[in-house]
Structure formats: C-alpha cells, structure tokens
Motif scaffolding. Structure first.
Motif, mmCIF file in Angstrom:
data_model
loop_
_atom_site.group_PDB
_atom_site.id
_atom_site.type_symbol
_atom_site.label_atom_id
_atom_site.label_comp_id
_atom_site.label_asym_id
_atom_site.label_seq_id
_atom_site.Cartn_x
_atom_site.Cartn_y
_atom_site.Cartn_z
ATOM 1 N N UNK A 182 -0.496 7.856 10.312
ATOM 2 C CA UNK A 182 -0.083 7.034 9.165
ATOM 3 C C UNK A 182 -1.276 6.270 8.608
ATOM 4 N N UNK A 183 -2.076 5.728 9.493
ATOM 5 C CA UNK A 183 -3.273 4.992 9.081
ATOM 6 C C UNK A 183 -4.201 5.892 8.261
ATOM 7 N N UNK A 184 -4.441 7.112 8.739
ATOM 8 C CA UNK A 184 -5.315 8.032 8.025
ATOM 9 C C UNK A 184 -4.804 8.360 6.633
ATOM 10 N N UNK A 185 -3.503 8.576 6.521
ATOM 11 C CA UNK A 185 -2.921 8.900 5.214
ATOM 12 C C UNK A 185 -2.986 7.692 4.281
ATOM 13 N N UNK A 186 -2.773 6.500 4.833
ATOM 14 C CA UNK A 186 -2.847 5.292 4.005
ATOM 15 C C UNK A 186 -4.283 5.016 3.564
ATOM 16 N N UNK A 229 4.150 6.737 2.984
ATOM 17 C CA UNK A 229 3.224 5.721 3.472
ATOM 18 C C UNK A 229 3.436 4.413 2.722
ATOM 19 N N UNK A 230 2.857 3.369 3.251
ATOM 20 C CA UNK A 230 2.896 2.065 2.603
ATOM 21 C C UNK A 230 1.574 1.851 1.875
ATOM 22 N N UNK A 231 1.657 1.567 0.597
ATOM 23 C CA UNK A 231 0.451 1.338 -0.185
ATOM 24 C C UNK A 231 -0.283 0.092 0.323
ATOM 25 N N UNK A 232 -1.607 0.186 0.437
ATOM 26 C CA UNK A 232 -2.433 -0.910 0.930
ATOM 27 C C UNK A 232 -3.232 -1.525 -0.216
ATOM 28 N N UNK A 233 -3.476 -2.851 -0.114
ATOM 29 C CA UNK A 233 -4.272 -3.500 -1.166
ATOM 30 C C UNK A 233 -5.767 -3.433 -0.871
ATOM 31 N N UNK A 234 -6.116 -3.104 0.375
ATOM 32 C CA UNK A 234 -7.528 -2.923 0.717
ATOM 33 C C UNK A 234 -8.310 -4.206 0.917
#
Length: 377
Positions: A235-239, A339-344
């Motif tokens: 999941x982390x890789x896809x996000x 996945x959950x969108x990340x703001x970075x």
C-alpha cells in the motif's frame, strides 16, 4: 482498479499457476540471457551503482514509471545505510547493530535489483527487436506472476498497472527472503531497535526537488509505520507512486533535481546546509541538543553524513533463494489501486525525527559522562 473484465489477462495468470513448465532457450537466447546477467552483476555492486542504473534506464524509457520510483526509493535506502555511520546512529548503536542493520538494508536493495533489473533489460531488448521476450523471464528466476503482466504492458502501454505489478512483485519477493527470514528477524526485524524506526529516522521516504523560481531545495514524501507488514509495504509503494506522479509540475522539478545531483549516499546530496560528508562536530563531546535542527544556520556545525563508499565496503552477496511467491489468484487483489491520497508534507515529521535523535544522543553522552565521574569518585 485492476481490470477484472480483462478475462484473457486473468486467464493467463491462472495458466501460470497451473502450468509451471521448465523452459528451453535457443543458443541466441542463451547469449542474450548471459549478456543480461553480466550487466546485472556489474551494476548490482552497491547501492550507488543500483541507484544510477535505475536512473539511466528511466532516462531511456520515461514511460517506465517504476524505474523512477525505484531510483528515488533506492536513494533513500542509501541514505539509511550511511546514517548508520553518520552523526547520530554511529554513537547510538553498537558496531554490531550498525552492521546488522546495514546487511539487512543491503540484502533487500540487492535482491530487488537482481530481480527487477533483468525485467527492465528484457523490456529494452524487446523494444529494440520489436518483439516480446517475456518468455525469457523464467531464466532469471522472475515470478510467473510477471509474465502475463509484461505481455499486457507491451500490448497496452499501461504504465500504471505495470508499476503496481512491480511493486506487488518486489515486496512479495523480499517477504520470505528478508523480512520473514529467521536470520534477519533475530538480528533486525524482531529487535527493539527496529520497532523504534521513527526515532532511527528510517521510516521516511524523502523526494527532493528544486523550485525553479526561488532555486530552493524542497522535500515531499511519505512514511511507512509497519514495515514488517507485506500489505502495508505494498500500500505504501502504491501511495508513494501516486504521490510522485500526482503533480506534473513538481514531477518535472524532481527530475531536474535528480539529473543534476548524482547519488553518493550522503544526505548532503539534498541538504548541504544541514549535512556534510566530512565531520564537523566532535564525537562524544557533550553539547546542547539542537531543538530546531532543520533551522541550522551557516555558522553552526552541520551533521555528519558520509558517502556510501566511505561508510561501507561492497558486499559479496549470496545467491537469491529460489521460490515463486505467486501461488493463488487471491493475490491479484494487491493490484487494486484502492489507496489513500497523500499530501506529501513530510518535512515536519522528518525534522522531528532529527530532533529526537539529537536529544537521544545528548542524553546518552550525559549518562556516559555521569558514569565516568562515578568511576573516578
């Protein structure tokens, strides 16, 4: 979502499960296989050579998004390796702990490259010859899962799906070989130190870029908190992939930064005002911790972050264990893009981690000084 309506693709994946035949190759194909193996061995010497190889491949084939993602993640692996000999961890960890952590990171980095890079080179050769060479993948021990996915990519140019497939494949590939390997569980993943990844500053993936107008160095990225979980790593890789390609203008700035900043393993590569590859602070000297380390000024001593070549010697790797992780169709759910969108916004967490390391190091030095004074008395 994964194209479940693409019945031919799903059928081919099922066929790979049902019929795992031992392939035979022509003399010409055997020559290609030997050539690729030689190239992989040459570029799998260390983290710096791997990271450069990913970048070189991406510049030739920018449609292969995974190569760029691998390049950036591999940069972070190198920074984590040199951190073990850097300002803080070299004084917080024993020499044995430093070596164990390095060998764990090195093994994962080496395994992923020796599995993925032949796939990239076969793609390159397929393009040059204008015909698919996916039937050669088994010669390199590549999972049967990847053969239909590469066929699908060659026919569809679906960069997103092949990137997710490679993320799924590589995380499965290291699951039993590294993460669940009894040796690494005893020396690293089951230890208290590994469970303190937040403190050790090893759970952040940082992606530097430069804004062209202000000429400033900036960072964005993502953090993984359950590294031992296969599902969490996928999941982390896809996000992270989604985050990297979510803003095209920023992606261009990432590429511009990477182009002009070759990977050395030192964090000086992206933050020379905070890190230097020569030591400026006196080891074991009791100092006041920097409460806001990311606001360090030019007149203050920077943190030591050596290059990879100065920190660690090249390793002679043991051959990869032979097994195919693809055992049932239920594993295809990992290809979904739910996945959950990340703001970075990684900088506050990253700076907080450095601050924790500063206080941990000062506390250890203070304790050592107190023990020395007690011995004198």
């Amino acid at each position: 979502m994964f194209p479940w309506k693409d019945r031919p693709l799903k059928k081919k994946l099922k066929q790979m499960l049902d019929h795992k035949d031992i392939p035979t190759f022509s003399s010409e194909e055997q020559s290609w296989i030997a050539e690729i193996r030689s190239d992989v061995k040459l570029k799998n010497r260390n983290n710096v050579s791997r990271t450069e190889a990913y970048w070189d491949f991406y510049t030739k084939h920018p449609e292969m998004h995974w190569a760029l993602l691998a390049h950036l993640v591999s940069r972070n692996a190198g920074w984590n390796m040199t951190d073990l000999k850097g300002e803080h961890l070299s004084q917080l960890l024993t020499a044995r702990e430093q070596t164990d952590f390095f060998l764990f990171l090195e093994r994962g980095n080496w395994l992923i490259f020796q599995d993925a890079y032949p796939q990239l080179l076969l793609l390159d050769k397929s393009i040059k010859l204008n015909r698919s060479l996916t039937h050669l993948l088994p010669a390199f021990g590549v999972s049967s899962f990847m053969v239909p996915l590469w066929d699908h990519y060659i026919q569809s140019d679906d960069s997103s799906l092949i990137t997710r497939a490679l993320i799924v494949n590589e995380q499965h590939y290291i699951e039993n070989r590294v993460i669940q390997n009894p040796h690494y569980k005893n020396t690293v993943t089951d230890t208290v130190l590994f469970k303190l990844q937040d403190l050790l500053n090893m759970n952040h993936i940082l992606i530097p870029y430069t804004t062209p107008s202000l000429k400033q160095r900036k960072l964005f990225g993502h953090s993984v908190h359950h590294f031992s979980s296969l599902e969490e790593r996928i999941r982390f890789g896809k996000e992270l992939y989604d985050l990297l390609y979510s803003i095209q203008s920023r992606l261009s700035q990432v590429l511009e930064w990477a182009k002009y900043h070759p990977h050395t393993g030192s964090r000086k590569d992206y933050w020379p005002a905070l890190y230097n590859d020569v030591r400026e602070r006196v080891p074991h000297k009791l100092e006041t911790p920097l409460e806001k380390p990311c606001n360090i000024h030019g007149n203050e001593a920077r943190f030591f972050s050596p290059t990879l070549g100065r920190a660690w010697d090249d390793q002679i790797a043991e051959p990869a264990e032979q097994e195919d992780w693809f055992t049932h169709l239920k594993q295809l759910h990992f290809l979904n893009d739910n996945i959950k969108r990340q703001d970075g916004d990684i900088l506050p967490l990253y700076c907080e981690s450095i601050e924790k390391l500063e206080f941990a190091l000062v506390a250890k030095k203070a304790l050592r000084k107190k023990e020395e004074e007690s011995e004198l008395n």
